[in-house]
Design a protein around this motif. Structure first.
Motif, short mmCIF file in Angstrom:
data_model
loop_
_atom_site.label_atom_id
_atom_site.label_comp_id
_atom_site.label_asym_id
_atom_site.label_seq_id
_atom_site.Cartn_x
_atom_site.Cartn_y
_atom_site.Cartn_z
N GLU A 1 -3.13 0.36 -1.21
CA GLU A 1 -4.73 0.29 -1.18
C GLU A 1 -5.28 -0.94 -1.49
O GLU A 1 -6.13 -1.57 -0.81
N LEU B 1 -4.22 -3.69 0.98
CA LEU B 1 -5.25 -3.40 2.07
C LEU B 1 -6.73 -4.00 2.11
O LEU B 1 -7.22 -4.74 2.76
N ASN B 2 -7.29 -3.86 0.81
CA ASN B 2 -8.51 -4.58 0.23
C ASN B 2 -8.77 -5.89 0.30
O ASN B 2 -9.50 -6.61 0.93
N HIS C 1 -8.57 -6.88 3.95
CA HIS C 1 -9.61 -6.76 4.39
C HIS C 1 -10.90 -7.56 4.06
O HIS C 1 -11.50 -8.20 4.81
N PHE D 1 -5.04 -2.96 11.64
CA PHE D 1 -4.47 -2.47 10.01
C PHE D 1 -5.05 -1.04 9.93
O PHE D 1 -5.13 -0.33 8.75
N ASN D 2 -4.89 -0.32 11.06
CA ASN D 2 -5.19 1.36 11.23
C ASN D 2 -4.07 1.91 10.83
O ASN D 2 -3.20 2.60 11.61
N ASN E 1 -2.12 4.76 7.48
CA ASN E 1 -2.47 5.35 6.25
C ASN E 1 -1.56 5.45 5.48
O ASN E 1 -0.48 5.75 5.76
N TYR E 2 -1.57 5.52 4.04
CA TYR E 2 -0.65 5.80 3.12
C TYR E 2 -0.15 7.33 3.14
O TYR E 2 -0.99 8.16 3.22
N ASN F 1 1.12 -8.36 11.24
CA ASN F 1 0.40 -7.33 10.37
C ASN F 1 1.26 -6.62 9.33
O ASN F 1 0.69 -6.55 8.08
N ILE G 1 1.02 -7.06 5.03
CA ILE G 1 0.93 -6.10 4.20
C ILE G 1 2.00 -5.80 3.14
O ILE G 1 1.94 -5.76 2.04
#
Length: 526
Positions: A30, A33-34, A37, A53-54, A56-57, A83, A87
């Motif tokens: 998370e 991703l922050n 973002h 970046f769609n 989910n963990y 991408n 990450i």
């Protein structure tokens, strides 16, 4: 994994069963991703971030993170745009680990519409079944109701459903058969088979092999390997991990440098995730920690390592450590941790002798399926004495030259191509007098200073360097060398040589200085 539940004349429901995830890396995922973002937001690319970046963990293991995406097409586009790699790199920077990101495709839908799927297996008749996806976040009640659907016996299933079952079963078996056995954190080529033990490393090799075959054996736990750069410490450490992993792929194995371990620990304190950090490391079966000299003076990290050590050791897990010097020479280590390092085997890896160096070169040639003349191999083995890594570098340069130019390697070509690493004397034999002149000039003192009884560091250190080079580059005995330096006793010469050898184990700049001096000496005009 995907579970398929089949019922006669009923819908076939696909459900993702989430395994027991420790969620080691959820916070790191998370945070990664922050950070990304914020980077996109600052560049006015908010919408682009939301699109590409769609994901989910879902869950993680000690070295993987599983995410969910909308479709395989979306995943491939994310990978092609870099991408996923972005990450992954951000997470690796945050954790200090090499994390692999895996994916699953899940389409969350509160009221899924039946999707007809035409199946034509073993018959000419086309039949339809219906597949509907269940949201991973559905209630326990919904999951329970799906799991309690009555199973259908094999004899009751129509032929096309039996064929579908067989295909699924075969696919599962093929995946198991082709599953890679390489551990994501371990260097694949670092195995016992690829290590050439000599007089300098036979004990270390044998002890490491016992630890690999009998992990947790009190006589070989921990293994503490120390020595200079490029002598094989990390190779043997990783070989232990690779051996254990090959025999037991379920073993929890972690190989990490002390610097990365420290960075991860610092991040855990900052992010208030120390509980996850301790759980991750204290549950290991094999802990391989490289370059522990960087623990020097870091009391909090040493304290954490102490308790991690105890937890793994008490469960008969295997611990292996490497260092560039004996633990007694590493300052700022707590006594209780120092004592733990001495529980098992503490082993020194020394410089390889000529026979071992030659055997290493021949082994490397065999692995590369290449052939180089014996006099060239002899030239490299005799002149590269510092470490195995430099030996390999010289050999690779020769092989690369031969492949690129298309010429057979000769001794003359080798001397020319390796002149930056190996210098040959211009004329005459190297004498102690020549060494004294070159060393004195390099350190800005006189030959008389080297021969004097002065013990100031300004004169004592160059004198010890001269002792060391004289021993390496001439046929003189210790007694003869002592006579050339003002009639010193052979024990004084030996003491000076030992001091330089110890410094070489962790002082890369001294190694460079000695190489420079040897080149100068070989070209020095009398």
């Amino acid at each position: 994994m995907l579970k398929i539940i089949v019922g006669l004349n009923k819908k076939v429901k696909l459900k993702y069963n989430i395994g027991m995830s420790e969620q080691f890396y959820k916070d790191f995922f998370e945070e990664a991703l922050n950070q990304i973002h914020e980077e996109y937001l600052a560049n006015g690319k908010e919408n682009e971030f939301k699109l590409w970046f769609n994901l989910n963990y879902v869950e993680d293991t000690i070295d993987t993170i599983t995410v969910s995406v909308a479709s395989e097409f979306m995943w491939e586009r994310m990978k092609n745009k870099g991408n996923v790699e972005k990450i992954q790199q951000t997470i690796n920077e945050l954790t200090g680990q090499n994390i692999t990101i895996n994916h699953i495709v899940l389409k969350a839908s509160p009221k899924p519409e039946p999707v007809p799927v035409s199946v034509n297996l073993e018959t000419s008749e086309s039949k339809s079944i219906y597949i509907e996806e269940t949201n991973v976040k559905q209630s326990k009640k919904e999951v329970s109701s799906i799991e309690k659907q009555p199973e259908v016996s094999s004899s009751q299933k129509p032929d096309f459903v039996k064929s579908l079952d067989n295909l699924i079963s075969q696919s599962s078996e093929n995946k198991k058969a082709t599953a890679p056995k390489k551990h994501p954190q371990l260097i694949e080529s670092f195995t016992f088979e690829n290590f050439i033990p000599g007089d300098n490393s036979q004990y270390a090799y044998s002890a490491s092999l016992v630890a690999a075959k009998e992990p947790g054996n009190q006589n070989y736990n921990p293994i503490f390997l120390y020595g200079g750069v490029g002598l094989g410490k990390t190779h043997l450490m990783v070989s232990i991990g690779n051996y254990i992993y090959e025999k037991n792929p379920d073993a929890k194995i972690c190989y990490i440098s002390t610097e990365s371990f420290m960075n991860e620990f610092t991040s855990a304190i900052r992010d208030k995730t120390t509980q996850k950090f301790t759980k991750k490391y204290r549950n290991l079966d094999v802990f391989l920690l490289d370059d522990i000299q960087f623990l020097e003076g870091k009391e909090a990290l040493q304290n954490e390592l102490f308790y991690t050590f105890n937890e793994i050791y008490d469960r008969k897990g295997q611990l292996v450590f490497t260092c560039d010097r004996p633990i007694s020479e590493v300052k700022g280590i707590t006594d209780r941790l120092r004592s733990r390092f001495a529980f098992g085997q503490t082993i020194d890896l020394k410089l390889p002798d000529y026979e071992t160096r030659r055997a290493i070169l021949e082994k490397k040639m065999s692995q590369a399926n290449k052939s180089i003349p014996a006099d060239v191999i002899d030239f490299i083995a005799k002149n590269v004495q510092s470490n195995v890594r430099e030996l390999e570098a010289c050999l690779k340069k020769m092989i690369g030259y031969a492949d690129l130019v298309g010429k057979d390697i000769t001794l003359q070509i080798a001397q020319e191509q390796l002149r930056d690493t190996i210098s040959t004397p211009v004329s005459g034999t190297i004498t102690v007098e020549t060494i004294q002149k070159a060393v004195a000039e390099h350190f800005g003192i006189t030959v008389a200073n080297l021969k004097s009884s002065k013990r100031d560091k300004k004169f004592a250190f160059p004198r010890q360097v001269a002792f060391y080079i004289a021993k390496q580059q001439t046929e003189c005995s210790l007694k003869d060398i002592g006579e050339e330096f003002g009639g010193r006793d052979h024990t004084t010469v030996l003491h000076g040589i030992d001091k330089i050898e110890k410094l070489l184990k962790y002082d890369a700049s001294l190694d460079a200085t000695l190489k420079h001096l040897v080149r100068d000496i070989k070209e020095f005009k009398n």
